[in-house]
Design a protein around this motif. Structure first.
Motif, PDB file in Angstrom:
ATOM      1  N   ARG A 101       0.852  -1.183   0.000  1.00  0.00           N
ATOM      2  CA  ARG A 101       0.000   0.000   0.000  1.00  0.00           C
ATOM      3  C   ARG A 101       0.892   1.238   0.000  1.00  0.00           C
ATOM      4  O   ARG A 101       1.667   1.450   0.930  1.00  0.00           O
ATOM      5  CB  ARG A 101      -0.924   0.029   1.205  1.00  0.00           C
ATOM      6  N   LEU A 102       0.751   2.033  -1.038  1.00  0.00           N
ATOM      7  CA  LEU A 102       1.496   3.286  -1.178  1.00  0.00           C
ATOM      8  C   LEU A 102       0.520   4.437  -0.993  1.00  0.00           C
ATOM      9  O   LEU A 102      -0.533   4.475  -1.632  1.00  0.00           O
ATOM     10  CB  LEU A 102       2.152   3.353  -2.559  1.00  0.00           C
ATOM     11  N   LYS A 103       0.871   5.361  -0.083  1.00  0.00           N
ATOM     12  CA  LYS A 103       0.023   6.518   0.186  1.00  0.00           C
ATOM     13  C   LYS A 103       0.894   7.769   0.291  1.00  0.00           C
ATOM     14  O   LYS A 103       2.037   7.694   0.730  1.00  0.00           O
ATOM     15  CB  LYS A 103      -0.743   6.319   1.499  1.00  0.00           C
ATOM     16  N   PRO A 104       0.341   8.927  -0.066  1.00  0.00           N
ATOM     17  CA  PRO A 104       1.114  10.165   0.010  1.00  0.00           C
ATOM     18  C   PRO A 104       1.239  10.727   1.424  1.00  0.00           C
ATOM     19  O   PRO A 104       2.081  11.582   1.673  1.00  0.00           O
ATOM     20  CB  PRO A 104       0.332  11.126  -0.884  1.00  0.00           C
ATOM     21  N   SER A 105       0.394  10.243   2.343  1.00  0.00           N
ATOM     22  CA  SER A 105       0.413  10.739   3.722  1.00  0.00           C
ATOM     23  C   SER A 105      -0.463   9.817   4.560  1.00  0.00           C
ATOM     24  O   SER A 105      -1.047   8.873   4.041  1.00  0.00           O
ATOM     25  CB  SER A 105      -0.114  12.176   3.784  1.00  0.00           C
ATOM     26  N   GLY A 106      -0.564  10.117   5.848  1.00  0.00           N
ATOM     27  CA  GLY A 106      -1.447   9.350   6.715  1.00  0.00           C
ATOM     28  C   GLY A 106      -0.848   9.133   8.086  1.00  0.00           C
ATOM     29  O   GLY A 106       0.270   9.552   8.377  1.00  0.00           O
ATOM     30  N   SER A 107      -1.611   8.446   8.906  1.00  0.00           N
ATOM     31  CA  SER A 107      -1.169   8.195  10.276  1.00  0.00           C
ATOM     32  C   SER A 107      -0.136   7.073  10.310  1.00  0.00           C
ATOM     33  O   SER A 107       0.121   6.418   9.299  1.00  0.00           O
ATOM     34  CB  SER A 107      -2.365   7.809  11.149  1.00  0.00           C
ATOM     35  N   ALA A 108       0.401   6.845  11.488  1.00  0.00           N
ATOM     36  CA  ALA A 108       1.380   5.767  11.664  1.00  0.00           C
ATOM     37  C   ALA A 108       0.712   4.403  11.620  1.00  0.00           C
ATOM     38  O   ALA A 108       1.362   3.406  11.306  1.00  0.00           O
ATOM     39  CB  ALA A 108       2.118   5.944  12.993  1.00  0.00           C
ATOM     40  N   GLY A 109      -0.563   4.335  11.947  1.00  0.00           N
ATOM     41  CA  GLY A 109      -1.275   3.065  11.899  1.00  0.00           C
ATOM     42  C   GLY A 109      -0.665   1.995  12.788  1.00  0.00           C
ATOM     43  O   GLY A 109      -0.712   0.817  12.452  1.00  0.00           O
ATOM     44  N   GLY A 110      -0.080   2.413  13.914  1.00  0.00           N
ATOM     45  CA  GLY A 110       0.512   1.454  14.843  1.00  0.00           C
ATOM     46  C   GLY A 110       1.968   1.116  14.559  1.00  0.00           C
ATOM     47  O   GLY A 110       2.603   0.415  15.342  1.00  0.00           O
ATOM     48  N   GLN A 111       2.521   1.593  13.451  1.00  0.00           N
ATOM     49  CA  GLN A 111       3.919   1.310  13.103  1.00  0.00           C
ATOM     50  C   GLN A 111       4.794   2.314  13.847  1.00  0.00           C
ATOM     51  O   GLN A 111       4.743   3.515  13.589  1.00  0.00           O
ATOM     52  CB  GLN A 111       4.104   1.414  11.584  1.00  0.00           C
ATOM     53  N   LEU A 114       7.248   4.683  11.905  1.00  0.00           N
ATOM     54  CA  LEU A 114       6.515   5.788  11.277  1.00  0.00           C
ATOM     55  C   LEU A 114       6.069   6.807  12.322  1.00  0.00           C
ATOM     56  O   LEU A 114       6.147   8.013  12.082  1.00  0.00           O
ATOM     57  CB  LEU A 114       5.282   5.273  10.535  1.00  0.00           C
ATOM     58  N   ALA A 115       5.610   6.332  13.473  1.00  0.00           N
ATOM     59  CA  ALA A 115       5.159   7.232  14.534  1.00  0.00           C
ATOM     60  C   ALA A 115       6.286   8.165  14.965  1.00  0.00           C
ATOM     61  O   ALA A 115       6.066   9.367  15.163  1.00  0.00           O
ATOM     62  CB  ALA A 115       4.641   6.441  15.730  1.00  0.00           C
ATOM     63  N   ASN A 116       7.502   7.644  15.088  1.00  0.00           N
ATOM     64  CA  ASN A 116       8.628   8.479  15.509  1.00  0.00           C
ATOM     65  C   ASN A 116       9.006   9.476  14.417  1.00  0.00           C
ATOM     66  O   ASN A 116       9.346  10.622  14.713  1.00  0.00           O
ATOM     67  CB  ASN A 116       9.812   7.593  15.893  1.00  0.00           C
ATOM     68  N   ILE A 117       8.916   9.061  13.163  1.00  0.00           N
ATOM     69  CA  ILE A 117       9.200   9.978  12.054  1.00  0.00           C
ATOM     70  C   ILE A 117       8.174  11.110  12.056  1.00  0.00           C
ATOM     71  O   ILE A 117       8.525  12.292  11.950  1.00  0.00           O
ATOM     72  CB  ILE A 117       9.217   9.227  10.703  1.00  0.00           C
ATOM     73  N   ILE A 118       6.903  10.765  12.202  1.00  0.00           N
ATOM     74  CA  ILE A 118       5.839  11.773  12.251  1.00  0.00           C
ATOM     75  C   ILE A 118       6.085  12.742  13.410  1.00  0.00           C
ATOM     76  O   ILE A 118       5.973  13.959  13.254  1.00  0.00           O
ATOM     77  CB  ILE A 118       4.459  11.100  12.372  1.00  0.00           C
ATOM     78  N   GLN A 119       6.450  12.202  14.551  1.00  0.00           N
ATOM     79  CA  GLN A 119       6.699  13.037  15.732  1.00  0.00           C
ATOM     80  C   GLN A 119       7.834  14.030  15.483  1.00  0.00           C
ATOM     81  O   GLN A 119       7.713  15.226  15.789  1.00  0.00           O
ATOM     82  CB  GLN A 119       7.037  12.145  16.923  1.00  0.00           C
ATOM     83  N   LEU A 120       8.941  13.562  14.902  1.00  0.00           N
ATOM     84  CA  LEU A 120      10.105  14.439  14.736  1.00  0.00           C
ATOM     85  C   LEU A 120      10.010  15.353  13.513  1.00  0.00           C
ATOM     86  O   LEU A 120      10.598  16.436  13.510  1.00  0.00           O
ATOM     87  CB  LEU A 120      11.386  13.611  14.706  1.00  0.00           C
TER      88      LEU A 120
END
Length: 188
Positions: A101-111, A114-120
């Motif tokens: 699944r390729l998406k241009p944006s979105g939540s971490a979805g539990g990953q 990804l959550a740490n990348i979004i945070q920083l």
């Protein structure tokens, strides 16, 4: 210049585990395009390739999955990249094994990587390519499952998914994101 970040955990102990499928996609791209000898910069193992006359940095953060944002933040700042020039590849428990699944944006979805990348980065507005690893069997602990190796029976399906993910990254670089998304997300 483009940056392809593959998420995983460093070290021989984690090679070929479900959580390291992002590293596997980077290895496939480096193999296809004659990547440079790996160097360590920005808390990442860096390999450079050229694709469609574009320099592409393949970055495997060496911070362990849950701290991947440190490496990504360092890369983004040093190379002064826009978010449109980066894609992150990671495993996903919530997708069937082998599904992409390729998406241009979105939540971490539990990953958690990804959550740490979004945070920083302080944004969810960056591309991510998720490689499905399926759910743990029975009552198996999710952490033990993602840190486990693919079985012999699972390997051909994952190798195919890794190749298709690499194809998707190539299409993004050679053509555009929308074309890549259409191809990657199409049913098999």
């Amino acid at each position: 210049m483009k940056v392809v970040v593959g998420l995983g955990n460093p070290g021989a102990k984690y090679r070929q585990t479900r959580h390291n499928v992002g590293f596997d996609v980077l290895a496939e791209l480096a193999n296809r395009h004659g990547g440079t000898t790996p160097t360590i910069k920005h808390e990442s193992e860096i390999v450079e390739i050229f694709l469609a006359n574009e320099k592409v940095i393949l970055a495997a953060p060496q911070t362990f999955m849950n701290l991947s944002g440190r490496a990504v933040r360092s890369l983004m700042d040093f190379y002064r990249l826009s978010l449109e020039d980066m894609i992150v590849i990671c495993d996903d428990l919530n997708l069937e094994r082998g599904r992409l699944r390729l998406k241009p944006s979105g939540s971490a979805g539990g990953q958690k990587g990804l959550a740490n990348i979004i945070q920083l980065l302080k944004t969810e507005e960056f591309a991510r390519l998720r490689v499905g690893i399926g759910r743990p069997p029975g009552r198996m602990d999710a952490a033990a499952f993602v840190l486990g190796k693919f079985t012999e029976a699972e390997s051909p399906e994952i190798q195919l998914a890794v190749a298709k993910a690499a194809d998707g990254v190539e299409t993004w670089i050679q053509e555009d994101f929308q074309t890549s998304m259409n191809r990657v997300n199409a049913p098999n």
